[in-house]
Motif scaffolding. Structure first.
Motif, PDB file in Angstrom:
ATOM      1  N   LYS A  67      43.651  18.499  40.306  1.00 28.14           N
ATOM      2  CA  LYS A  67      42.476  19.070  40.967  1.00 28.14           C
ATOM      3  C   LYS A  67      42.797  19.719  42.328  1.00 28.14           C
ATOM      4  O   LYS A  67      42.149  19.417  43.332  1.00 28.14           O
ATOM      5  N   PRO A  68      43.786  20.607  42.342  1.00 27.63           N
ATOM      6  CA  PRO A  68      44.076  21.302  43.605  1.00 27.63           C
ATOM      7  C   PRO A  68      42.958  22.295  43.927  1.00 27.63           C
ATOM      8  O   PRO A  68      42.142  22.632  43.073  1.00 27.63           O
ATOM      9  N   THR A  69      42.928  22.754  45.159  1.00 29.12           N
ATOM     10  CA  THR A  69      41.952  23.756  45.575  1.00 29.12           C
ATOM     11  C   THR A  69      42.684  25.077  45.760  1.00 29.12           C
ATOM     12  O   THR A  69      43.734  25.129  46.402  1.00 29.12           O
ATOM     13  N   PHE A  70      42.124  26.128  45.193  1.00 31.30           N
ATOM     14  CA  PHE A  70      42.710  27.464  45.282  1.00 31.30           C
ATOM     15  C   PHE A  70      41.822  28.344  46.144  1.00 31.30           C
ATOM     16  O   PHE A  70      40.602  28.297  46.036  1.00 31.30           O
ATOM     17  N   ALA A  71      42.443  29.133  47.005  1.00 28.47           N
ATOM     18  CA  ALA A  71      41.707  30.041  47.886  1.00 28.47           C
ATOM     19  C   ALA A  71      41.883  31.468  47.389  1.00 28.47           C
ATOM     20  O   ALA A  71      42.975  31.837  46.945  1.00 28.47           O
ATOM     21  N   PRO A  72      40.828  32.268  47.455  1.00 27.29           N
ATOM     22  CA  PRO A  72      40.978  33.674  47.066  1.00 27.29           C
ATOM     23  C   PRO A  72      41.895  34.381  48.054  1.00 27.29           C
ATOM     24  O   PRO A  72      41.917  34.051  49.236  1.00 27.29           O
ATOM     25  N   GLY A  73      42.650  35.308  47.557  1.00 34.69           N
ATOM     26  CA  GLY A  73      43.531  36.092  48.418  1.00 34.69           C
ATOM     27  C   GLY A  73      42.947  37.466  48.685  1.00 34.69           C
ATOM     28  O   GLY A  73      41.770  37.713  48.426  1.00 34.69           O
ATOM     29  N   GLN A  74      43.789  38.339  49.184  1.00 35.08           N
ATOM     30  CA  GLN A  74      43.380  39.716  49.471  1.00 35.08           C
ATOM     31  C   GLN A  74      43.654  40.576  48.244  1.00 35.08           C
ATOM     32  O   GLN A  74      44.794  40.753  47.834  1.00 35.08           O
ATOM     33  N   GLN A  75      42.587  41.095  47.655  1.00 36.93           N
ATOM     34  CA  GLN A  75      42.721  41.956  46.478  1.00 36.93           C
ATOM     35  C   GLN A  75      43.352  43.275  46.909  1.00 36.93           C
ATOM     36  O   GLN A  75      42.886  43.922  47.846  1.00 36.93           O
ATOM     37  N   LEU A  76      44.422  43.665  46.240  1.00 39.63           N
ATOM     38  CA  LEU A  76      45.090  44.921  46.528  1.00 39.63           C
ATOM     39  C   LEU A  76      44.548  46.015  45.613  1.00 39.63           C
ATOM     40  O   LEU A  76      43.803  45.743  44.675  1.00 39.63           O
ATOM     41  N   THR A  77      44.924  47.236  45.869  1.00 43.86           N
ATOM     42  CA  THR A  77      44.416  48.379  45.106  1.00 43.86           C
ATOM     43  C   THR A  77      44.760  48.237  43.624  1.00 43.86           C
ATOM     44  O   THR A  77      45.902  47.926  43.276  1.00 43.86           O
ATOM     45  N   THR A  78      43.780  48.449  42.767  1.00 46.56           N
ATOM     46  CA  THR A  78      43.989  48.409  41.323  1.00 46.56           C
ATOM     47  C   THR A  78      44.599  49.726  40.871  1.00 46.56           C
ATOM     48  O   THR A  78      44.133  50.796  41.247  1.00 46.56           O
ATOM     49  N   LEU A  79      45.655  49.635  40.069  1.00 45.80           N
ATOM     50  CA  LEU A  79      46.282  50.816  39.486  1.00 45.80           C
ATOM     51  C   LEU A  79      45.746  50.969  38.072  1.00 45.80           C
ATOM     52  O   LEU A  79      45.705  50.009  37.308  1.00 45.80           O
ATOM     53  N   THR A  87      46.140  44.772  38.317  1.00 53.81           N
ATOM     54  CA  THR A  87      45.551  44.238  39.541  1.00 53.81           C
ATOM     55  C   THR A  87      46.561  43.318  40.208  1.00 53.81           C
ATOM     56  O   THR A  87      47.429  42.742  39.544  1.00 53.81           O
ATOM     57  N   SER A  88      46.434  43.178  41.511  1.00 52.67           N
ATOM     58  CA  SER A  88      47.299  42.251  42.234  1.00 52.67           C
ATOM     59  C   SER A  88      46.542  41.700  43.429  1.00 52.67           C
ATOM     60  O   SER A  88      45.633  42.325  43.961  1.00 52.67           O
ATOM     61  N   THR A  89      46.947  40.514  43.830  1.00 59.01           N
ATOM     62  CA  THR A  89      46.309  39.821  44.941  1.00 59.01           C
ATOM     63  C   THR A  89      47.384  39.203  45.819  1.00 59.01           C
ATOM     64  O   THR A  89      48.291  38.535  45.309  1.00 59.01           O
ATOM     65  N   ARG A  90      47.280  39.434  47.113  1.00 61.12           N
ATOM     66  CA  ARG A  90      48.172  38.777  48.075  1.00 61.12           C
ATOM     67  C   ARG A  90      47.545  37.431  48.402  1.00 61.12           C
ATOM     68  O   ARG A  90      46.421  37.348  48.882  1.00 61.12           O
ATOM     69  N   LEU A  91      48.279  36.360  48.113  1.00 53.74           N
ATOM     70  CA  LEU A  91      47.766  35.013  48.304  1.00 53.74           C
ATOM     71  C   LEU A  91      47.883  34.563  49.751  1.00 53.74           C
ATOM     72  O   LEU A  91      48.689  35.088  50.517  1.00 53.74           O
TER      73      LEU A  91
END
Length: 99
Positions: A67-79, A87-91
């Protein structure tokens, strides 16, 4: 839009990261697996590969077991090209996801 099993479907590529974080934090393995095609491949942080719904399910069951907690990251530009999107996300920890 619903996937027929009570899980909201991604209407646009940018929805995917949000759904992953929400479902990880809820421990919703069924909802996570529903985000993938039946023959999808998931590259895991430990270098292993999960192929197909059954292996992806096992990977997520293991991931959410404590039951870890995950934080949303910064969504990068979708290609995009045609009907494909990357899609990619910087965590928060500096890592990056790619879907």
């Amino acid at each position: 839009m619903d996937d027929g099993q009570g899980h909201e479907r991604a209407g646009r590529p940018g929805d995917l990261s949000r759904f992953v974080v929400e479902r990880l934090n809820a421990g919703d393995v069924d909802g996570l697996v529903a985000l993938y095609e039946p023959d999808a491949v998931l590259a895991l942080p430990n270098g292993l590969i999960a192929t197909g719904s059954s292996e992806i399910r096992k990977a997520y069951e293991h991931l959410v077991a404590d039951k870890p907690t995950f934080a949303p990251g910064q969504q990068l530009t979708t290609l995009r090209t045609g009907d494909l999107a990357l899609t990619s996300t910087r965590l928060v920890d500096g890592g990056v996801t790619v879907e």
